[in-house]
Enzyme design. Structure first.
Site, mmCIF file in Angstrom:
data_model
loop_
_atom_site.group_PDB
_atom_site.id
_atom_site.type_symbol
_atom_site.label_atom_id
_atom_site.label_comp_id
_atom_site.label_asym_id
_atom_site.label_seq_id
_atom_site.Cartn_x
_atom_site.Cartn_y
_atom_site.Cartn_z
ATOM 1 N N CYS A 69 100.571 97.046 92.607
ATOM 2 C CA CYS A 69 100.417 98.221 92.945
ATOM 3 C C CYS A 69 101.810 99.145 92.792
ATOM 4 O O CYS A 69 102.687 98.186 92.553
ATOM 5 C CB CYS A 69 99.810 98.606 94.359
ATOM 6 N N HIS A 102 108.870 77.212 98.524
ATOM 7 C CA HIS A 102 109.137 77.207 99.933
ATOM 8 C C HIS A 102 108.073 77.478 100.986
ATOM 9 O O HIS A 102 107.727 77.209 102.179
ATOM 10 C CB HIS A 102 110.456 77.846 100.583
ATOM 11 N N ARG A 136 109.610 69.547 104.568
ATOM 12 C CA ARG A 136 109.943 70.349 105.736
ATOM 13 C C ARG A 136 109.235 71.725 105.341
ATOM 14 O O ARG A 136 108.853 72.262 106.579
ATOM 15 C CB ARG A 136 111.587 70.684 105.782
ATOM 16 N N ARG A 140 106.204 74.405 108.183
ATOM 17 C CA ARG A 140 106.491 75.748 108.421
ATOM 18 C C ARG A 140 105.155 76.503 107.816
ATOM 19 O O ARG A 140 104.515 77.414 108.622
ATOM 20 C CB ARG A 140 107.586 76.289 107.615
#
Length: 146
Positions: A69, A102, A136, A140
């Site tokens: 958009c 990540h 790790r 998260r």
């Protein structure tokens, strides 16, 4: 590297021109792509296209999604209302790489009014060819859903 094979794509009127060009690039690269619209430059409401793309990703019908958009904010906010959707606004290639590595982002959101179409192509290429690092970062990501 695990390259996705199926891509859901959608956007509003501001993203229509980019989406049309990206569809050709993705298909030429061998991806199976479903276009969730819009199909014109007539003014439309971005949630009408962001929700179906996010739902298709949630159901596992597609490996990744692309939403386009004007600013990418509207489609990102809309898509991120869905559980298990991690939609990332990317305006640089490095952001697309980090969103995958990540955050295990599964939808990339492109701000068509702020970047050139060639950069959008490069961002999407990075997004589709970068793996999630896990480790790790998995801890998260597992804490993101409500």
């Amino acid at each position: 590297m695990t390259t996705p094979h199926t891509i859901a794509i959608g956007g509003d009127h501001a993203g229509f021109t980019y989406k049309a060009e990206l569809l050709n690039v993705l298909k030429d690269a061998g991806y199976t792509v479903k276009d969730f619209g819009t199909h014109t430059t007539d003014s439309v409401d971005y949630p009408d296209f962001a929700h179906p793309v996010a739902e298709a990703i949630e159901r596992g019908e597609f490996d990744r999604g692309i939403l386009i958009c004007g600013s990418a904010n509207g489609v990102a906010i809309t898509a991120n209302k869905h559980q298990n959707i991690r939609a990332a606004i990317c305006w640089q290639e490095e952001l697309a790489v980090l969103a995958r590595q990540h955050n295990d982002a599964n939808i990339v959101c492109i701000p068509a009014r702020f970047i050139e179409v060639d950069l959008a192509k490069d961002i999407i290429d990075k997004f589709l060819t970068t793996d999630f690092e896990g480790g790790r970062h998995a801890n998260r990501v597992n804490k993101m859903s409500c």
